[in-house]
Design a protein around this motif. Structure first.
Motif, PDB file in Angstrom:
ATOM      1  N   ILE A 295      -1.704   5.519  23.202  1.00 29.62           N
ATOM      2  CA  ILE A 295      -0.731   4.854  22.342  1.00 29.62           C
ATOM      3  C   ILE A 295      -0.805   5.593  21.017  1.00 29.62           C
ATOM      4  CG2 ILE A 295      -0.094   2.703  21.197  1.00 29.62           C
ATOM      5  CD1 ILE A 295      -1.216   1.218  23.610  1.00 29.62           C
ATOM      6  N   GLY A 296       0.214   6.408  20.748  1.00 27.97           N
ATOM      7  CA  GLY A 296       0.147   7.382  19.661  1.00 27.97           C
ATOM      8  C   GLY A 296       0.203   6.776  18.282  1.00 27.97           C
ATOM      9  N   GLU A 297       0.850   5.628  18.149  1.00 29.77           N
ATOM     10  CA  GLU A 297       0.869   4.855  16.908  1.00 29.77           C
ATOM     11  C   GLU A 297       1.104   3.405  17.304  1.00 29.77           C
ATOM     12  OE1 GLU A 297       3.883   6.003  14.149  1.00 29.77           O
ATOM     13  OE2 GLU A 297       3.367   8.140  14.231  1.00 29.77           O
ATOM     14  N   THR A 298       0.433   2.497  16.610  1.00 31.03           N
ATOM     15  CA  THR A 298       0.756   1.079  16.744  1.00 31.03           C
ATOM     16  C   THR A 298       0.185   0.330  15.562  1.00 31.03           C
ATOM     17  OG1 THR A 298       0.855  -0.759  18.323  1.00 31.03           O
ATOM     18  CG2 THR A 298      -1.283   0.318  18.068  1.00 31.03           C
ATOM     19  N   SER A 299       0.892  -0.701  15.153  1.00 38.42           N
ATOM     20  CA  SER A 299       0.382  -1.584  14.099  1.00 38.42           C
ATOM     21  C   SER A 299       1.280  -2.797  13.995  1.00 38.42           C
ATOM     22  CB  SER A 299       0.317  -0.875  12.735  1.00 38.42           C
ATOM     23  OG  SER A 299       1.619  -0.548  12.285  1.00 38.42           O
ATOM     24  N   GLY A 300       0.672  -3.920  13.640  1.00 37.94           N
ATOM     25  CA  GLY A 300       1.437  -5.089  13.252  1.00 37.94           C
ATOM     26  C   GLY A 300       1.733  -5.034  11.763  1.00 37.94           C
ATOM     27  N   LEU A 301       2.286  -6.105  11.256  1.00 36.31           N
ATOM     28  CA  LEU A 301       2.661  -6.167   9.847  1.00 36.31           C
ATOM     29  C   LEU A 301       1.971  -7.343   9.170  1.00 36.31           C
ATOM     30  CD1 LEU A 301       6.512  -5.537  10.173  1.00 36.31           C
ATOM     31  CD2 LEU A 301       4.762  -3.893   9.459  1.00 36.31           C
ATOM     32  N   GLY A 302       1.494  -7.097   7.954  1.00 35.79           N
ATOM     33  CA  GLY A 302       0.949  -8.170   7.140  1.00 35.79           C
ATOM     34  C   GLY A 302      -0.164  -8.926   7.843  1.00 35.79           C
ATOM     35  N   CYS A 330      -4.142   4.524  18.910  1.00 37.63           N
ATOM     36  CA  CYS A 330      -4.148   5.017  17.535  1.00 37.63           C
ATOM     37  C   CYS A 330      -3.637   3.926  16.601  1.00 37.63           C
ATOM     38  CB  CYS A 330      -3.280   6.265  17.421  1.00 37.63           C
ATOM     39  SG  CYS A 330      -3.231   6.960  15.759  1.00 37.63           S
ATOM     40  N   LEU A 331      -4.525   3.401  15.762  1.00 38.47           N
ATOM     41  CA  LEU A 331      -4.160   2.383  14.771  1.00 38.47           C
ATOM     42  C   LEU A 331      -3.591   3.128  13.562  1.00 38.47           C
ATOM     43  CD1 LEU A 331      -7.276   0.057  15.083  1.00 38.47           C
ATOM     44  CD2 LEU A 331      -5.161   0.083  16.441  1.00 38.47           C
ATOM     45  N   PHE A 332      -2.285   3.080  13.440  1.00 43.10           N
ATOM     46  CA  PHE A 332      -1.576   3.925  12.479  1.00 43.10           C
ATOM     47  C   PHE A 332      -0.726   3.060  11.551  1.00 43.10           C
ATOM     48  CE2 PHE A 332       1.661   6.826  10.987  1.00 43.10           C
ATOM     49  CZ  PHE A 332       1.020   8.049  10.896  1.00 43.10           C
ATOM     50  N   PRO A 333      -0.835   3.303  10.244  1.00 44.10           N
ATOM     51  CA  PRO A 333      -1.665   4.294   9.561  1.00 44.10           C
ATOM     52  C   PRO A 333      -3.018   3.710   9.162  1.00 44.10           C
ATOM     53  CG  PRO A 333      -0.138   3.324   8.004  1.00 44.10           C
ATOM     54  CD  PRO A 333       0.145   2.669   9.326  1.00 44.10           C
ATOM     55  N   ALA A 334      -3.922   4.606   8.774  1.00 48.24           N
ATOM     56  CA  ALA A 334      -5.225   4.143   8.291  1.00 48.24           C
ATOM     57  C   ALA A 334      -5.091   3.436   6.955  1.00 48.24           C
ATOM     58  CB  ALA A 334      -6.179   5.330   8.169  1.00 48.24           C
ATOM     59  N   VAL A 335      -4.240   3.969   6.079  1.00 47.87           N
ATOM     60  CA  VAL A 335      -3.940   3.309   4.801  1.00 47.87           C
ATOM     61  C   VAL A 335      -2.437   3.041   4.759  1.00 47.87           C
ATOM     62  CG1 VAL A 335      -5.905   4.368   3.627  1.00 47.87           C
ATOM     63  CG2 VAL A 335      -3.659   5.483   3.517  1.00 47.87           C
ATOM     64  N   ASP A 336      -2.066   2.026   4.044  1.00 45.62           N
ATOM     65  CA  ASP A 336      -0.682   1.547   4.030  1.00 45.62           C
ATOM     66  C   ASP A 336       0.277   2.651   3.614  1.00 45.62           C
ATOM     67  OD1 ASP A 336       1.355  -0.245   4.335  1.00 45.62           O
ATOM     68  OD2 ASP A 336       0.856  -1.463   2.588  1.00 45.62           O
ATOM     69  N   MET A 337       1.548   2.433   3.858  1.00 45.22           N
ATOM     70  CA  MET A 337       2.583   3.396   3.544  1.00 45.22           C
ATOM     71  C   MET A 337       3.777   2.675   2.934  1.00 45.22           C
ATOM     72  SD  MET A 337       4.080   4.093   7.388  1.00 45.22           S
ATOM     73  CE  MET A 337       5.695   4.632   6.816  1.00 45.22           C
ATOM     74  N   PRO A 338       4.602   3.378   2.159  1.00 45.09           N
ATOM     75  CA  PRO A 338       5.786   2.739   1.600  1.00 45.09           C
ATOM     76  C   PRO A 338       6.953   2.773   2.588  1.00 45.09           C
ATOM     77  CG  PRO A 338       5.597   4.951   0.731  1.00 45.09           C
ATOM     78  CD  PRO A 338       4.398   4.738   1.608  1.00 45.09           C
ATOM     79  N   HIS A 341      12.968   3.423   2.592  1.00 49.61           N
ATOM     80  CA  HIS A 341      14.203   3.075   1.898  1.00 49.61           C
ATOM     81  C   HIS A 341      13.952   2.330   0.592  1.00 49.61           C
ATOM     82  CE1 HIS A 341      16.638   4.251   5.391  1.00 49.61           C
ATOM     83  NE2 HIS A 341      15.687   3.702   6.123  1.00 49.61           N
ATOM     84  N   THR A 342      13.010   1.383   0.615  1.00 49.75           N
ATOM     85  CA  THR A 342      12.809   0.522  -0.555  1.00 49.75           C
ATOM     86  C   THR A 342      11.633   0.934  -1.422  1.00 49.75           C
ATOM     87  OG1 THR A 342      11.342  -1.035   0.594  1.00 49.75           O
ATOM     88  CG2 THR A 342      13.730  -1.386   0.813  1.00 49.75           C
ATOM     89  N   GLY A 343      10.678   1.676  -0.854  1.00 49.39           N
ATOM     90  CA  GLY A 343       9.470   2.027  -1.583  1.00 49.39           C
ATOM     91  C   GLY A 343       8.417   0.934  -1.592  1.00 49.39           C
ATOM     92  N   GLU A 344       8.725  -0.248  -1.038  1.00 53.05           N
ATOM     93  CA  GLU A 344       7.746  -1.339  -0.987  1.00 53.05           C
ATOM     94  C   GLU A 344       6.686  -1.034   0.065  1.00 53.05           C
ATOM     95  OE1 GLU A 344       9.858  -4.922  -0.234  1.00 53.05           O
ATOM     96  OE2 GLU A 344      10.953  -4.876  -2.135  1.00 53.05           O
ATOM     97  N   TRP A 345       5.448  -1.487  -0.207  1.00 55.94           N
ATOM     98  CA  TRP A 345       4.375  -1.262   0.755  1.00 55.94           C
ATOM     99  C   TRP A 345       4.656  -2.064   2.012  1.00 55.94           C
ATOM    100  CZ3 TRP A 345       2.140   2.917  -0.341  1.00 55.94           C
ATOM    101  CH2 TRP A 345       1.864   3.285  -1.664  1.00 55.94           C
ATOM    102  N   VAL A 346       4.475  -1.406   3.162  1.00 54.89           N
ATOM    103  CA  VAL A 346       4.827  -2.013   4.442  1.00 54.89           C
ATOM    104  C   VAL A 346       3.823  -3.084   4.850  1.00 54.89           C
ATOM    105  CG1 VAL A 346       5.183  -1.534   6.897  1.00 54.89           C
ATOM    106  CG2 VAL A 346       6.066   0.045   5.176  1.00 54.89           C
ATOM    107  N   GLY A 347       2.533  -2.860   4.580  1.00 52.58           N
ATOM    108  CA  GLY A 347       1.503  -3.814   4.999  1.00 52.58           C
ATOM    109  C   GLY A 347       1.124  -3.637   6.452  1.00 52.58           C
ATOM    110  N   ASN A 348       0.973  -2.376   6.903  1.00 54.09           N
ATOM    111  CA  ASN A 348       0.617  -2.136   8.299  1.00 54.09           C
ATOM    112  C   ASN A 348      -0.636  -1.287   8.468  1.00 54.09           C
ATOM    113  OD1 ASN A 348       1.708   0.288   7.394  1.00 54.09           O
ATOM    114  ND2 ASN A 348       2.927   0.660   9.226  1.00 54.09           N
ATOM    115  N   GLY A 349      -1.331  -0.960   7.396  1.00 52.62           N
ATOM    116  CA  GLY A 349      -2.506  -0.100   7.487  1.00 52.62           C
ATOM    117  C   GLY A 349      -3.776  -0.874   7.779  1.00 52.62           C
ATOM    118  N   ILE A 350      -4.804  -0.134   8.178  1.00 49.94           N
ATOM    119  CA  ILE A 350      -6.133  -0.739   8.252  1.00 49.94           C
ATOM    120  C   ILE A 350      -6.561  -1.139   6.846  1.00 49.94           C
ATOM    121  CG2 ILE A 350      -8.539  -0.372   8.911  1.00 49.94           C
ATOM    122  CD1 ILE A 350      -7.573   1.707  10.927  1.00 49.94           C
ATOM    123  N   CYS A 351      -6.183  -0.321   5.881  1.00 51.21           N
ATOM    124  CA  CYS A 351      -6.422  -0.635   4.471  1.00 51.21           C
ATOM    125  C   CYS A 351      -5.099  -0.858   3.759  1.00 51.21           C
ATOM    126  CB  CYS A 351      -7.172   0.499   3.780  1.00 51.21           C
ATOM    127  SG  CYS A 351      -8.857   0.763   4.343  1.00 51.21           S
TER     128      CYS A 351
END
Length: 415
Positions: A295-302, A330-338, A341-351
């Motif tokens: 599983i090349g990428e996976t993550s939930g939100l918040g 693969c728990l992706f991403p390790a740290v959050d990402m924006p 479109h909006t630049g808001e943090w997605v809330g899907n990282g391990i950190c």
């Protein structure tokens, strides 16, 4: 699962958002800089070490290292030093939505230039990461890239038709094959992980006339790039099962959608009875290719991240029990990402990332970490790390030694 020799030293992998596309406003984005990974790379890799994750997807920014076919890979040196210090094995993303300004992805010169770049990148990184047998993703998410840049016009080359979406997908698949062949001129044992999303499109409940269109979208979106790379379609490009190698199937909630005649399809809402089990979707891929899978990428939100991991792992165990060669998640991403479109943090990282005094502080999302730890114990993947995920770093060799003791994933099988 634990009795089967494997490709990677740990079942859980992670990675860092590394997109570097020309965005729809004409400005090149650099998500490595936006997440602060370039400034916190040593810390980021030590976090993975402490979590018992020994494999990470890391990007090589093609537009930044290639100037008219002349290469300067020195900007990778801090990343290589950090992964070596933390004993993390990289999977190098060679094209993560971005390519040099002077190239046309529909041209023959794109294919030749990409192959030369892949060869040069392999020559640079392979001697510098001695504990890694060499893993590469030539072109990340060819399917999504072809939508993003071929039909929706979000990124270069800014095309906006379904015909261009198909043309771009074929062109990128052709380039990926050439890239694999170039890398294997440097190291014939190098492994490839071809990442693309798991996609399933269904017709609206009140539109039975769209059932066939939805089925076609599912078939073409899930399989076309992998089919070309493995030689099932466009065999003139030189694809083969050995070039496909490892299938990286990304799993996100928005991968199951309701058909729309124009624009992006609509993600099915949670609880929709048309949502298929992940295990069944993986089985469709397995039956088609019979290649090792992750599983090349996976993550939930918040706050949903722990529940998402629990569901993914339940489905992953079911897949293994059904005989699929699933090599990792693969728990992706390790740290959050924006959000792009909006630049808001997605809330899907391990950190999560918390800005303090101009610095993006890494804050582990503890419920997610706890669920990861629970599954690591369940799989007997780690030993010394079980008590405290943020105790002293564990060397990769310690993980490998534990694997030998438990008859799991010996290093002779990494190749």
């Amino acid at each position: 699962m634990v009795q089967r020799p494997g490709i990677f030293p740990t079942f859980f992998l992670s990675g860092f958002e590394c997109s570097n596309f020309l965005w729809k406003d004409g400005v090149r984005r650099n998500l490595v800089a936006e997440t602060g990974h370039d400034r916190h790379v040593a810390e980021d890799y030590q976090i993975l070490n402490r979590l018992g994750i020994a494999v990470a997807r890391e990007g090589i920014p093609w537009p930044l290292v290639d100037r008219g076919g002349n290469y300067d890979f020195s900007l990778l040196d801090p990343y290589i030093a950090a992964m070596n210090a933390a004993k993390i094995m990289p999977i190098w993303d060679l094209c993560h939505y971005g390519y040099p300004d002077d190239l046309d992805p529909f041209s023959d010169s794109f294919v030749a230039r990409f192959a030369n770049y892949c060869r040069a990148a392999a020559e640079y990184v392979l001697p510098k990461v001695p504990h890694s047998p060499g893993f590469f993703t030539p072109i990340n998410e060819i399917t999504f890239f072809s939508y993003c840049a071929g039909e929706w016009g979000w990124a270069a080359p800014y095309r906006c038709t379904r015909e261009d979406r198909l043309r771009l997908r074929v062109a990128l698949s052709r380039a990926a094959i050439a890239g694999v062949k170039a890398i294997r001129e440097v190291d014939s044992s190098a492994r490839m992980v071809h990442i693309d999303p798991l996609v399933r499109v269904v017709a609206p409940r009140d539109r039975p006339d769209q059932i066939e269109a939805a089925r076609h979208e599912t078939e073409s979106d899930t399989f076309l790039a992998w089919d070309i790379i493995c030689g099932r379609q466009h065999p003139e490009f030189g694809g083969s099962p050995e070039i496909l190698d490892i299938v990286g199937a990304n799993n996100y909630s928005f991968g199951q959608m309701e058909y729309r005649e124009s624009g992006p399809h609509a993600a099915l809402p949670p609880g929709d009875d048309r949502i298929a089990p992940l295990c069944d979707m993986l089985d469709t891929v397995w039956q088609r290719y019979r290649r090792p899978m992750i599983i090349g990428e996976t993550s939930g939100l918040g706050h949903g991240r722990p529940d998402w991991l629990r569901d993914v792992m339940g489905e992953s165990l079911a897949a293994v029990q059904r005989g699929m060669d699933l090599q990792g998640v693969c728990l992706f991403p390790a740290v959050d990402m924006p959000d792009w479109h909006t630049g808001e943090w997605v809330g899907n990282g391990i950190c999560d990332l918390v800005k303090e005094n101009g610095v993006l502080r890494r804050v582990p999302h503890q419920p997610y970490v706890d669920e990861l730890r629970r599954w690591q114990k369940e799989l007997n993947r780690v030993t010394a790390l079980d008590e405290d995920p943020y105790s002293d770093p564990v060397e990769l060799q310690d993980v490998v030694d534990a694997a030998h003791r438990l008859n799991m994933r010996p290093d002779k099988d990494w190749h």
